[in-house]
Scaffold this motif. Structure first.
Motif, PDB file in Angstrom:
ATOM      1  N   PRO A   1       0.802  -1.224   0.000  1.00 24.72           N
ATOM      2  CA  PRO A   1       0.000   0.000   0.000  1.00 24.72           C
ATOM      3  C   PRO A   1       0.838   1.280   0.000  1.00 24.72           C
ATOM      4  N   ALA A   2       1.978   1.266   0.690  1.00 22.01           N
ATOM      5  CA  ALA A   2       2.801   2.472   0.750  1.00 22.01           C
ATOM      6  C   ALA A   2       3.282   2.879  -0.637  1.00 22.01           C
ATOM      7  N   LEU A   3       3.689   1.900  -1.441  1.00 26.58           N
ATOM      8  CA  LEU A   3       4.156   2.220  -2.790  1.00 26.58           C
ATOM      9  C   LEU A   3       2.990   2.663  -3.670  1.00 26.58           C
ATOM     10  N   LEU A   4       1.842   2.029  -3.531  1.00 32.38           N
ATOM     11  CA  LEU A   4       0.669   2.477  -4.296  1.00 32.38           C
ATOM     12  C   LEU A   4       0.335   3.921  -3.949  1.00 32.38           C
ATOM     13  N   PHE A   5       0.404   4.258  -2.672  1.00 31.72           N
ATOM     14  CA  PHE A   5       0.152   5.641  -2.252  1.00 31.72           C
ATOM     15  C   PHE A   5       1.159   6.589  -2.891  1.00 31.72           C
ATOM     16  N   GLU A   6       2.429   6.200  -2.859  1.00 26.96           N
ATOM     17  CA  GLU A   6       3.474   7.068  -3.423  1.00 26.96           C
ATOM     18  C   GLU A   6       3.276   7.278  -4.927  1.00 26.96           C
ATOM     19  N   ARG A   7       2.990   6.178  -5.657  1.00 29.84           N
ATOM     20  CA  ARG A   7       2.819   6.316  -7.108  1.00 29.84           C
ATOM     21  C   ARG A   7       1.548   7.061  -7.459  1.00 29.84           C
ATOM     22  N   THR A   8       0.532   7.030  -6.596  1.00 29.19           N
ATOM     23  CA  THR A   8      -0.686   7.799  -6.844  1.00 29.19           C
ATOM     24  C   THR A   8      -0.370   9.288  -6.881  1.00 29.19           C
ATOM     25  N   LEU A   9       0.596   9.716  -6.106  1.00 28.30           N
ATOM     26  CA  LEU A   9       1.000  11.120  -6.100  1.00 28.30           C
ATOM     27  C   LEU A   9       2.062  11.438  -7.143  1.00 28.30           C
ATOM     28  N   ALA A  10       2.932  10.457  -7.486  1.00 26.23           N
ATOM     29  CA  ALA A  10       4.117  10.767  -8.279  1.00 26.23           C
ATOM     30  C   ALA A  10       4.047  10.324  -9.726  1.00 26.23           C
ATOM     31  N   ASP A  11       3.154   9.397 -10.107  1.00 24.29           N
ATOM     32  CA  ASP A  11       3.164   8.909 -11.478  1.00 24.29           C
ATOM     33  C   ASP A  11       2.777  10.032 -12.455  1.00 24.29           C
ATOM     34  N   ARG A  12       3.425   9.969 -13.644  1.00 27.39           N
ATOM     35  CA  ARG A  12       3.219  11.026 -14.626  1.00 27.39           C
ATOM     36  C   ARG A  12       1.916  10.881 -15.393  1.00 27.39           C
ATOM     37  N   ASP A  13       1.300   9.705 -15.388  1.00 28.18           N
ATOM     38  CA  ASP A  13       0.090   9.454 -16.161  1.00 28.18           C
ATOM     39  C   ASP A  13      -1.144   9.638 -15.272  1.00 28.18           C
ATOM     40  N   ALA A  14      -2.053  10.515 -15.708  1.00 27.68           N
ATOM     41  CA  ALA A  14      -3.248  10.803 -14.906  1.00 27.68           C
ATOM     42  C   ALA A  14      -4.135   9.572 -14.786  1.00 27.68           C
ATOM     43  N   GLY A  15      -4.257   8.779 -15.862  1.00 26.70           N
ATOM     44  CA  GLY A  15      -5.089   7.585 -15.803  1.00 26.70           C
ATOM     45  C   GLY A  15      -4.589   6.594 -14.772  1.00 26.70           C
ATOM     46  N   ILE A  16      -3.254   6.427 -14.712  1.00 25.02           N
ATOM     47  CA  ILE A  16      -2.683   5.511 -13.718  1.00 25.02           C
ATOM     48  C   ILE A  16      -2.940   6.023 -12.310  1.00 25.02           C
ATOM     49  N   ARG A  17      -2.795   7.329 -12.115  1.00 23.82           N
ATOM     50  CA  ARG A  17      -3.019   7.878 -10.773  1.00 23.82           C
ATOM     51  C   ARG A  17      -4.455   7.639 -10.318  1.00 23.82           C
ATOM     52  N   LEU A  18      -5.416   7.879 -11.215  1.00 24.85           N
ATOM     53  CA  LEU A  18      -6.819   7.682 -10.832  1.00 24.85           C
ATOM     54  C   LEU A  18      -7.120   6.206 -10.596  1.00 24.85           C
ATOM     55  N   ALA A  19      -6.524   5.321 -11.408  1.00 24.08           N
ATOM     56  CA  ALA A  19      -6.758   3.894 -11.216  1.00 24.08           C
ATOM     57  C   ALA A  19      -6.181   3.410  -9.885  1.00 24.08           C
ATOM     58  N   LEU A  20      -5.048   3.977  -9.489  1.00 27.96           N
ATOM     59  CA  LEU A  20      -4.444   3.571  -8.220  1.00 27.96           C
ATOM     60  C   LEU A  20      -5.288   4.001  -7.030  1.00 27.96           C
ATOM     61  N   VAL A  21      -5.996   5.135  -7.158  1.00 27.14           N
ATOM     62  CA  VAL A  21      -6.856   5.577  -6.052  1.00 27.14           C
ATOM     63  C   VAL A  21      -7.895   4.503  -5.745  1.00 27.14           C
ATOM     64  N   ASP A  22      -8.433   3.866  -6.784  1.00 23.74           N
ATOM     65  CA  ASP A  22      -9.473   2.856  -6.582  1.00 23.74           C
ATOM     66  C   ASP A  22      -8.938   1.591  -5.926  1.00 23.74           C
ATOM     67  N   ARG A  23      -7.599   1.416  -5.890  1.00 22.86           N
ATOM     68  CA  ARG A  23      -7.026   0.211  -5.263  1.00 22.86           C
ATOM     69  C   ARG A  23      -6.757   0.410  -3.782  1.00 22.86           C
ATOM     70  N   LEU A  24      -6.797   1.655  -3.316  1.00 16.83           N
ATOM     71  CA  LEU A  24      -6.542   1.919  -1.899  1.00 16.83           C
ATOM     72  C   LEU A  24      -7.796   1.658  -1.092  1.00 16.83           C
TER      73      LEU A  24
END
Length: 834
Positions: free
Chosen positions: A135-158
Motif C-alpha cells: 500500500p505504501a508504494l501504491l500511495f506514493e505512485r498515486t501522487l508521483a506517477d506522470r500518467d493521470a489515468g494511472i493515478r486515478l486507477a491507483l486511487v481505486d485500489r486503496l
C-alpha cells in the motif's frame, strides 16, 4: 600454435584479465561479439563476466548471472543491469512488447516496484503496478506517477480510509482529480460499511444533482448515472430523502413532456408532482410554444423544495428536543452521582461529577424541572462545604510540601534525587489542585512552593547542564548513525558494514536513556525504522544464501544417487561452492549443512573400502621402500664398494614400488647420492694412487738421503711401499745410491729445481716464494709463448707425472726446503685433478 599467430592473438583471448576486460569494453571484433555470451557465463574473472554481460545487454544472461553466479559482486551488478534492462532505462533495453512479456513471466516484487517507479512507458508502469501489493508504494505512485489515468486507477485500489484522507489532502492543490477521486473513494468505503452520516450526505448530494438536471439540457446520461448511484443507497436512506429524489425525477420527466396549446389551461389533475401542494384555484399555468421550460418547472420545483425544507425543519426541531431531554437526563445522573460521592466521602468522584454537571448545565437551554432544580441546589450546598473543608486540609498538606522542599538544599542529596523529590512534590501539588477542581488557589503558599522548588533546583543546574551536553552528544552520535544508514547504497554488498551498523543501532536503542526524553521517541522510531531496513537487507541476503545452498543440496543428493564418473571431483567442487555461498541465519545454515554433509558423505562413503585397501597397500609399500633406504644407506656408509648388481637390484625394486612419501623419496635420493659419491671418491682415489705411491717412495728416499732413517728400516719400508709408474727407475737409482752412501746434490741443479718447483706450483695454482716470483713470471711467459707457438700440450695428469719424472732425474735437491715446496705443490696439484 605458431609464434606469429600466438603473438597476434586478440586481446579478448589474453590470459590477463585486465586485457580481456579492456577488449570487451572497446574492441569491435566480430568473433568477440559472437563470444560475449560465453564470456559472460564461463570466464574465470568476475570483472570479465560482468563486463561481457554489460556489453551484451541481454536480459536472460543478466538474470542468470544475478541468480547463479558464484561471485556476490557479479550477482549484484548483474541484477542492477537486469532491472535497468526491464525498466527501460538502459540504452540497449529491449522493445516495450518484449519487456511486457518478460514482466508477466516474473514474480519478483522488487522488479515490479522498480519498473513501477522508473519505467518511461505508462503501459509498462501500469502492468508493473498490477503486480504491486504494497500500500505504501501504491500511495506514493498515486501522487508521483506522470500518467493521470494511472493515478486515478491507483486511487481505486486503496482501501485504507486514513491513507485516502492523507492522499486527498496532499493532492488538494497539485492534483484535484486525484483529490476528488480519493474523497469519493472514502465516501464509497464509508457507505459500504454503513456509516449513517455519509449515507445521508450522499443522498442529499444526489437529490441536489437530480434537481440541478432540470436546468441542464441533454441530461439523459447524467440522469441514468444518478439513478444507478441512488439505487445503491436507496434502501438505507431516510423516507424524506427518498420522496425528495422521486419528486425531482417526476419533475424531470414532466419537463420532457411537449408543451400544451397556448389557449388551453393546464389541467390541475396533470400535476407531475404527487407529493407537492396543489396550486390555488384562481391561478393557472400557461405555456406558449416559445416559452422557456423554467416557466413550467420552476414553480413545481420550488414547491418540492419548500416541502422538503419543512420536513427538514420539523426533523431538526424534533432532534433538538430529543437532545435537550437527553442532556437533562445526563444532568440528573451526574447530580445524583455527585451526591452519592459526597455522601461516601469520595472527593475525586465528587469533583469529576460536579464538573460534568456544570458542563451539561451550560448546554441545556430549556428550564429545568423543579425536582431537578432542587436537587441541583442541594448538591451545590453540600459541594460548597466539601470545598471549604478540603481547602483547609489541602493547605495543611501544601504547608508540609513547602517545608519538605525548603529542606532539600541542605540535605546533600544527589541532583537527580533532588529533582525527583521536587517532581514528586509538584505532582502532589497538582493533585491537590485537581482534587479541589480548580475552585481555589493557595495564593501565598503557591508562591512559596514554587520559590522553594527553584531554590532547591538551583545548585543542581550545573549538573543538569552537563548531563544535557552529554545527552546532546549521544543524540548527535545517533543522528550520525542514522545518516550513515541513509547513505548506505541500496545495492551495497558490504555486509561487514551492514552488520556493524545493525549492532550499533541495537546498542543505540539500548542507550536511549542517555538522550533527552523529548527526543527519545523520534530517535527511537528512526532507529527502529533503520533497524527494520537493515534486517530486511540481511533477511534478503539470508534468503539468497538459503536458496543457493538449497540448490547445492539438491545437486549433492542427485550426485549421491547417480554417482557419475568424476563424482569425487564434483563433490569437492560442490564443497567449494558451499564455502563461497556465505553464511546466513545460523540455525538454518546448520540444518542445511547437515543435509548437505549427509549427501556428500554418501558420495565419499562409497569410496571408503577402496581407500582402506589403498592405505594398506601404501603402508606395505612404505615398509618395503624404507627397507630399501636402510640397505642403501648401509652400502653408502661402508668403505668397500657394493657387490656388482646390488645397486641395480635396489633401483629396480624402488622403481616398482614408486612410493608417494616425499620424505622417503628424499631419503632414498640422499642415500643414492651418497653411494654414488662414495663410488666417485673411490674411483678418484684409485686414479690418484700412483701419485701417493710416488710421494711415499720419495719420502723414504729422502729420509735415507738425509740420514734420518736407518738403512735397514728404510729398506724394509721401501720393500713394503706400493710401487708407482712415475719415475720408478730414477727413484730406485736414488734409493740405491743413498743406500750406498753416495747421494750428492747434482751440480748446477739449483736453477733447474727451482724452475720445476715453479712449474709445479703453477700447475697446482699455489703461490711461489718471494725470491721465485720473477722466475714464476718468466716461466708463465715462456709457457704462454710455447702454447701460442703451437707447442705440444699435455693434460694436467701427464704434465704432473712429467714434472715428477724430471724432479727425480735432477738428483738430490740443493736446498732441503725444496722438499716442503714440492710436497705442498704436489698435494695441491693432485687435488685439482679430476
Amino acid at each position: 600454435m605458431k609464434l606469429p599467430a600466438f603473438l597476434s592473438k586478440p586481446r579478448w583471448q589474453s590470459k590477463d584479465a585486465a586485457q580481456r576486460r579492456a577488449a570487451i569494453a572497446h574492441d569491435n571484433d566480430a568473433e568477440l561479439v559472437a563470444n560475449l555470451g560465453r564470456l559472460a557465463r564461463e570466464d574465470v574473472d568476475p570483472g570479465v563476466r560482468i563486463a561481457a554481460a554489460r556489453r551484451l545487454a541481454d536480459p536472460g544472461i543478466a538474470q542468470t548471472l544475478s541468480r547463479h553466479d558464484t561471485d556476490a559482486t557479479v550477482r549484484s551488478q548483474a541484477r542492477a543491469l537486469w532491472l535497468d534492462l526491464l525498466t527501460g532505462t538502459h540504452p540497449s533495453a529491449p522493445p516495450l512488447a518484449e519487456r511486457l512479456r518478460l514482466l508477466k513471466a516474473q514474480e519478483d516484487a522488487e522488479l515490479a516496484e522498480r519498473i513501477a517507479c522508473h519505467a518511461p512507458e505508462p503501459e509498462l508502469r501500469r502492468a508493473a503496478l498490477e503486480q504491486v501489493t504494497r500500500p505504501a508504494l501504491l500511495f506514493e505512485r498515486t501522487l508521483a506517477d506522470r500518467d493521470a489515468g494511472i493515478r486515478l486507477a491507483l486511487v481505486d485500489r486503496l482501501t485504507d480510509e486514513a491513507m485516502l484522507e492523507r492522499l486527498a489532502e496532499r493532492a488538494r492543490k497539485s492534483d484535484k482529480q486525484v483529490s476528488r477521486r480519493a474523497r469519493e473513494r472514502i465516501e464509497t468505503l464509508r457507505i459500504g460499511r454503513g456509516d449513517d452520516t455519509t449515507l445521508e450526505q450522499r443522498a442529499r448530494q444526489l437529490c441536489e444533482r437530480m434537481e440541478q438536471l432540470l436546468r441542464v439540457p441533454g441530461h439523459a446520461d447524467a440522469e441514468r448515472e444518478l439513478v444507478a448511484q441512488w439505487a445503491a443507497i436507496e434502501a438505507a436512506t431516510a423516507p424524506t430523502l427518498r420522496q425528495r429524489f422521486q419528486a425531482a425525477r417526476n419533475l424531470l420527466a414532466a419537463s420532457r413532456e411537449p408543451a400544451p396549446p397556448r389557449a388551453a389551461p393546464a389541467p390541475a389533475e396533470e400535476a407531475p408532482v404527487e407529493a407537492a401542494t396543489p396550486a390555488p384555484a384562481n391561478e393557472s399555468v400557461e405555456a406558449t410554444p416559445g416559452a422557456d421550460a423554467d416557466a413550467v418547472v420552476a414553480p413545481l420545483l420550488a414547491q418540492a423544495r419548500f416541502a422538503a425544507s419543512l420536513d427538514e425543519a420539523q426533523a431538526a426541531r424534533r432532534q433538538q428536543a430529543e437532545q435537550q431531554r437527553a442532556l437533562i437526563g445526563e444532568l440528573e445522573a451526574a447530580l445524583r452521582e455527585c451526591a452519592g460521592a459526597l455522601e461516601s466521602g469520595q472527593t475525586v468522584g465528587a469533583h469529576a461529577a460536579k464538573a460534568r454537571s456544570e458542563t451539561l448545565r451550560r448546554r441545556i437551554e430549556a428550564p429545568l424541572p423543579k425536582a431537578l432544580a432542587a436537587l441541583l441546589a442541594e448538591v451545590d450546598t453540600r459541594y460548597g462545604e466539601l470545598v471549604r473543608w478540603q481547602r483547609w486540609a489541602d493547605n495543611q498538606h501544601r504547608q508540609q510540601l513547602c517545608e519538605d522542599i525548603e529542606a532539600l538544599p541542605a540535605s546533600g542529596l544527589h541532583p537527580d534525587a533532588v529533582a525527583n523529590k521536587v517532581r514528586d512534590a509538584q505532582a502532589a501539588w497538582s493533585r491537590l489542585d485537581a482534587l479541589e477542581g480548580g475552585s481555589a488557589r493557595a495564593g501565598d503558599l503557591n508562591r512559596r512552593f514554587h520559590a522553594a522548588c527553584r531554590a532547591a533546583l538551583a545548585p543542581a543546574q550545573g549538573y543538569f547542564r552537563k548531563r544535557h551536553e552529554l545527552r546532546q552528544s549521544q543524540a548527535a552520535g545517533i543522528r550520525s548513525l542514522l545518516e550513515r544508514q541513509g547513505s548506505l547504497a541500496e545495492d551495497s554488498e558490504d555486509w561487514n558494514t551492514i552488520i556493524n551498523l545493525r549492532r550499533e543501532t541495537v546498542e543505540a536503542l539500548r542507550g536511549l536513556d542517555r538522550v533527552e526524553p523529548r527526543e527519545r521517541k523520534a530517535l527511537a522510531q528512526a532507529l527502529k525504522n533503520g533497524l527494520t531496513a537493515l534486517d530486511a537487507r540481511i533477511a534478503r541476503r539470508d534468503a539468497e544464501i538459503e536458496r543457493a545452498k538449497a540448490a547445492l543440496i539438491a545437486e549433492a543428493e542427485n550426485l549421491a544417487e547417480t554417482m557419475p564418473r568424476g563424482a569425487v571431483a564434483a563433490a569437492r567442487e560442490l564443497q567449494q561452492r558451499w564455502q563461497r555461498a556465505g553464511h546466513g541465519r545460523r540455525a538454518r545454515d546448520q540444518a542445511q549443512w547437515t543435509a548437505f554433509r549427509a549427501a556428500v558423505d554418501r558420495v565419499f562413503g562409497k569410496l571408503d573400502a577402496e581407500r582402506a585397501e589403498r592405505s594398506a597397500r601404501d603402508a606395505e609399500a612404505r615398509q618395503q621402500a624404507e627397507a630399501i633406504c636402510v640397505e642403501l644407506e648401509a652400502l653408502a656408509a661402508a668403505d668397500a664398494p657394493p657387490e656388482r648388481g646390488t645397486f641395480a637390484r635396489l633401483q629396480a625394486a624402488w622403481d616398482t614400488l614408486r612410493p608417494r612419501d616425499e620424505a622417503l623419496a628424499r631419503r632414498y635420493a640422499d642415500a643414492h647420492e651418497r653411494l654414488r659419491d662414495l663410488a666417485r671418491r673411490q674411483e678418484r682415489a684409485r686414479r690418484h694412487a700412483r701419485y701417493q705411491a710416488w710421494l711415499e717412495r720419495y719420502r723414504l728416499c729422502r729420509a735415507l738421503e738425509t740420514s734420518s732413517t736407518p738403512i735397514g728400516q728404510a729398506r724394509e719400508h721401501w720393500s713394503a711401499a706400493a710401487t708407482s709408474d712415475i719415475a720408478a727407475a730414477a727413484l730406485e737409482a736414488r734409493f740405491d745410491a743413498a743406500q750406498a752412501g753416495a747421494p750428492l746434490p747434482a751440480p748446477d741443479a739449483d736453477d733447474a729445481q727451482r724452475d720445476l718447483l715453479v712449474d709445479l706450483e703453477l700447475l697446482a695454482g699455489v703461490e711461489s716464494p718471494a725470491e721465485d716470483r720473477e722466475r714464476r713470471r718468466t716461466r708463465q711467459i715462456s709457457r704462454l709463448s710455447a702454447r701460442m707457438g703451437g707447442g705440444a700440450t699435455h693434460g694436467p695428469a701427464e704434465e704432473l707425472a712429467s714434472l715428477l719424472q724430471r724432479w727425480c732425474e735432477l738428483g738430490v735437491p740443493f736446498d732441503v726446503a725444496f722438499d716442503a715446496r714440492l710436497e705442498r705443490a704436489l698435494l695441491a696439484a693432485v687435488d685439482t685433478l679430476p
